[in-house]
Design an enzyme around this catalytic site. Structure first.
Site, PDB file in Angstrom:
ATOM      1  N   ASP A  20      32.489  -4.851  17.241  1.00 24.49           N
ATOM      2  CA  ASP A  20      32.473  -5.396  15.885  1.00 24.49           C
ATOM      3  C   ASP A  20      33.003  -4.375  14.878  1.00 24.49           C
ATOM      4  O   ASP A  20      32.856  -3.170  15.084  1.00 24.49           O
ATOM      5  CB  ASP A  20      31.030  -5.797  15.538  1.00 24.49           C
ATOM      6  CG  ASP A  20      30.969  -6.708  14.328  1.00 24.49           C
ATOM      7  OD1 ASP A  20      32.022  -7.262  13.929  1.00 24.49           O
ATOM      8  OD2 ASP A  20      29.871  -6.864  13.770  1.00 24.49           O
ATOM      9  N   ASN A  68      34.079 -17.961  16.670  1.00 22.02           N
ATOM     10  CA  ASN A  68      35.196 -17.317  15.968  1.00 22.02           C
ATOM     11  C   ASN A  68      36.308 -18.283  15.548  1.00 22.02           C
ATOM     12  O   ASN A  68      37.161 -17.932  14.735  1.00 22.02           O
ATOM     13  CB  ASN A  68      35.793 -16.175  16.821  1.00 22.02           C
ATOM     14  CG  ASN A  68      34.921 -14.935  16.863  1.00 22.02           C
ATOM     15  OD1 ASN A  68      34.943 -14.164  17.824  1.00 22.02           O
ATOM     16  ND2 ASN A  68      34.134 -14.705  15.818  1.00 22.02           N
TER      17      ASN A  68
END
Ligand code: FPP
Length: 242
Positions: A20, A68
């Site tokens: 991330d 996503n």
């Protein structure tokens, strides 16, 4: 058989990483988010290459989640282009380094060309055993368990499985990760302390490490440091110290 306790001195055999912070890394430099994803892709190579030295046999990385798709169309298609380019360009090096590549996640929503590259990479590296790299692409833990339940329901309907045979072990065999041991350690970069739907079933007894470093800055040296810290942990798997 379920484990009761375990010696962590040998280090984790299976490490899973939530990579991330690419977007923030790019924004800090006044660049578009995709710039961060490209920088993040470069880090993947460094971390994979460090695995044999650090005793990590299995590395599982979260490349794209079932959530996503909610990102802008430009970011999603840029990421898909990046995956295609990466799987095409890195195939030779991965093979040479003895890396066996496999994918988890639902391929149904992915474009045909990308799926062909994924299939080829799996096939091409199937004989390798130095490092097992699993890439989670269009992966979500809940989605994986749901698809496993659907497949079990079909087997029951068609008489190949009975409801009495449905237990934790059977379900594990229907998961995308059926070829993998459970992760010993899950690392998330960028300072967020969340699991975000990653390996929900498999990480029931994993150790977690949340680090502030943004993924494009995450080095093999930091990876090694985290793994050294793992040795001090005592894993009890719900059992008690005797
Ligand atoms: C999360 O950062 C990262 C992703 C959604 C993509 C991960 C992809 C890569 C590291 C690219 C390369 C991967 C492979 C397998 C070639 P973010 O965009 O959510 O960062 P932010 O939280 O700072 O916005």
């Amino acid at each position: 058989m379920a484990k009761d306790t375990s010696d962590t001195a040998q280090g984790p055999a299976h490490v899973a990483i939530i990579m991330d912070g690419n977007g923030r890394w790019a924004q800090q430099r006044g660049r578009p988010r995709l710039f961060g994803h490209h920088a993040g892709a470069k880090r993947v190579r460094e971390i994979v290459e460090s695995c044999p030295v650090l005793g990590v046999k299995y590395l599982t990385i979260f490349a794209f989640s079932t959530e996503n798709w909610k990102r802008t169309q430009a970011e999603v298609s840029g990421l898909m282009r990046l995956f295609r380019k990466y799987f095409e360009k890195e195939a030779k090096a991965l093979f040479k380094d003895g890396v066996r590549v496999r994918f988890i996640g639902d391929r149904i929503k992915l474009d045909e060309k990308l799926v062909t590259l994924m299939d080829n990479l799996e096939l091409h590296t199937a004989g390798n055993d130095r490092v097992h790299l699993t890439i989670a692409l269009n992966y979500g833990g809940r989605d994986e368990v749901t698809r496993a339940a659907q497949r079990m329901a079909i087997e029951i309907e068609e008489g190949r499985l009975t409801h009495a045979e449905v237990d934790a072990e059977t379900l594990t065999r229907f998961l995308d990760t059926r070829f993998l041991p459970d992760p010993d350690l899950v690392i998330r970069t960028s300072g967020e302390a969340r699991i975000s739907n990653f390996l929900l079933w498999q990480s029931a007894y994993s150790e977690y490490e949340f680090v502030d470093t943004l993924w494009p800055d995450f080095t093999a040296a930091e990876f090694s440091e985290i793994l050294s810290g793992f040795g001090a942990r005592e894993r009890r798997f719900g059992g008690a110290k005797v």
